[in-house]
Scaffold this motif. Structure first.
Motif, PDB file in Angstrom:
ATOM      1  N   GLU A  72      -4.709  -4.199   5.175  1.00  0.00           N
ATOM      2  CA  GLU A  72      -4.403  -5.263   4.208  1.00  0.00           C
ATOM      3  C   GLU A  72      -5.627  -5.622   3.371  1.00  0.00           C
ATOM      4  O   GLU A  72      -5.538  -5.835   2.175  1.00  0.00           O
ATOM      5  N   ARG A  73      -6.784  -5.655   3.999  1.00  0.00           N
ATOM      6  CA  ARG A  73      -8.009  -6.078   3.305  1.00  0.00           C
ATOM      7  C   ARG A  73      -8.682  -4.960   2.538  1.00  0.00           C
ATOM      8  O   ARG A  73      -9.269  -5.199   1.480  1.00  0.00           O
ATOM      9  N   ASP A  74      -8.649  -3.726   3.092  1.00  0.00           N
ATOM     10  CA  ASP A  74      -9.343  -2.617   2.432  1.00  0.00           C
ATOM     11  C   ASP A  74      -8.701  -1.285   2.823  1.00  0.00           C
ATOM     12  O   ASP A  74      -9.236  -0.555   3.662  1.00  0.00           O
ATOM     13  N   PRO A  75      -7.549  -0.960   2.239  1.00  0.00           N
ATOM     14  CA  PRO A  75      -6.864   0.274   2.620  1.00  0.00           C
ATOM     15  C   PRO A  75      -7.698   1.533   2.373  1.00  0.00           C
ATOM     16  O   PRO A  75      -7.600   2.506   3.124  1.00  0.00           O
ATOM     17  N   VAL A 110       0.795  -1.228   0.000  1.00  0.00           N
ATOM     18  CA  VAL A 110       0.000   0.000   0.000  1.00  0.00           C
ATOM     19  C   VAL A 110       0.829   1.281   0.000  1.00  0.00           C
ATOM     20  O   VAL A 110       0.285   2.367  -0.186  1.00  0.00           O
ATOM     21  N   ALA A 111       2.140   1.156   0.233  1.00  0.00           N
ATOM     22  CA  ALA A 111       2.979   2.355   0.296  1.00  0.00           C
ATOM     23  C   ALA A 111       4.423   1.995  -0.071  1.00  0.00           C
ATOM     24  O   ALA A 111       4.900   0.918   0.283  1.00  0.00           O
ATOM     25  N   LYS A 112       5.095   2.912  -0.731  1.00  0.00           N
ATOM     26  CA  LYS A 112       6.479   2.665  -1.143  1.00  0.00           C
ATOM     27  C   LYS A 112       7.450   2.754   0.031  1.00  0.00           C
ATOM     28  O   LYS A 112       8.501   2.125   0.019  1.00  0.00           O
ATOM     29  N   SER A 113       7.088   3.554   1.038  1.00  0.00           N
ATOM     30  CA  SER A 113       8.003   3.774   2.162  1.00  0.00           C
ATOM     31  C   SER A 113       7.213   3.905   3.456  1.00  0.00           C
ATOM     32  O   SER A 113       5.998   4.164   3.432  1.00  0.00           O
ATOM     33  N   PRO A 114       7.878   3.761   4.594  1.00  0.00           N
ATOM     34  CA  PRO A 114       7.200   3.993   5.874  1.00  0.00           C
ATOM     35  C   PRO A 114       6.640   5.407   5.990  1.00  0.00           C
ATOM     36  O   PRO A 114       5.581   5.608   6.583  1.00  0.00           O
ATOM     37  N   ARG A 130      -2.328  -4.626  15.250  1.00  0.00           N
ATOM     38  CA  ARG A 130      -2.597  -5.806  14.417  1.00  0.00           C
ATOM     39  C   ARG A 130      -3.939  -5.673  13.700  1.00  0.00           C
ATOM     40  O   ARG A 130      -4.060  -5.979  12.511  1.00  0.00           O
ATOM     41  N   VAL A 131      -4.945  -5.190  14.417  1.00  0.00           N
ATOM     42  CA  VAL A 131      -6.262  -4.998  13.801  1.00  0.00           C
ATOM     43  C   VAL A 131      -6.171  -3.961  12.682  1.00  0.00           C
ATOM     44  O   VAL A 131      -6.687  -4.172  11.584  1.00  0.00           O
ATOM     45  N   LEU A 132      -5.496  -2.851  12.957  1.00  0.00           N
ATOM     46  CA  LEU A 132      -5.363  -1.807  11.942  1.00  0.00           C
ATOM     47  C   LEU A 132      -4.654  -2.342  10.700  1.00  0.00           C
ATOM     48  O   LEU A 132      -5.109  -2.123   9.575  1.00  0.00           O
ATOM     49  N   LEU A 133      -3.555  -3.065  10.884  1.00  0.00           N
ATOM     50  CA  LEU A 133      -2.830  -3.611   9.735  1.00  0.00           C
ATOM     51  C   LEU A 133      -3.682  -4.615   8.961  1.00  0.00           C
ATOM     52  O   LEU A 133      -3.637  -4.658   7.730  1.00  0.00           O
TER      53      LEU A 133
END
Length: 129
Positions: free
Chosen positions: A90-93, A51-55, A83-86
């Motif tokens: 992962e599923r729906d940014p 979802v992103a090229k960098s932190p 963990r929930v946020l990630l």
């Protein structure tokens, strides 16, 4: 807070709960449990890269400080909220971005600091035609 020697419903329930925990720890009873496996650092990194090229870009999109994300990517402890946020990212940014969308009239954020898509949405929303 007043301390009393009287029996109360709350006190009795609390003592019963503690006894239940003790019985569980002693193996006398089985309580329902849910084991949640740790999210490996490799998965954290894979989610970020998807979802992103960098932190820093991830921080801009989702509000997670880059240093925090880098720590997770290196195997530092990830709490349940992270963990929930990630998992949601992962599923729906896009859902996370919609939930975190900035309303410039409320937040006072300078327009030049906003993402181009947010700027277009703000212009559409607040420009009379």
């Amino acid at each position: 807070m007043k301390i009393t020697e009287q029996d109360t419903d709350f006190g009795r329930e609390l003592l019963a709960s503690l006894q239940e925990v003790r019985d569980h720890l002693d193996g006398k009873i089985a309580l329902p449990t849910r084991i949640i496996d740790a999210m490996p650092a490799s998965r954290v990194k894979a989610i970020r890269k998807a979802v992103a090229k960098s932190p820093k870009e991830f921080e801009r999109r989702f509000g997670v400080p880059a240093r925090t994300l880098e720590g997770w990517e290196q195997g530092r402890k990830l709490d349940i909220a992270g963990r929930v946020l990630l998992t949601v990212i992962e599923r729906d940014p896009d859902a996370v971005e919609r939930a975190l969308a900035i309303d410039p009239l409320i937040s006072g954020v300078a327009l030049e600091e906003m993402d181009a898509a947010v700027l277009r949405e703000a212009q559409r929303r607040y420009t009379r035609e």
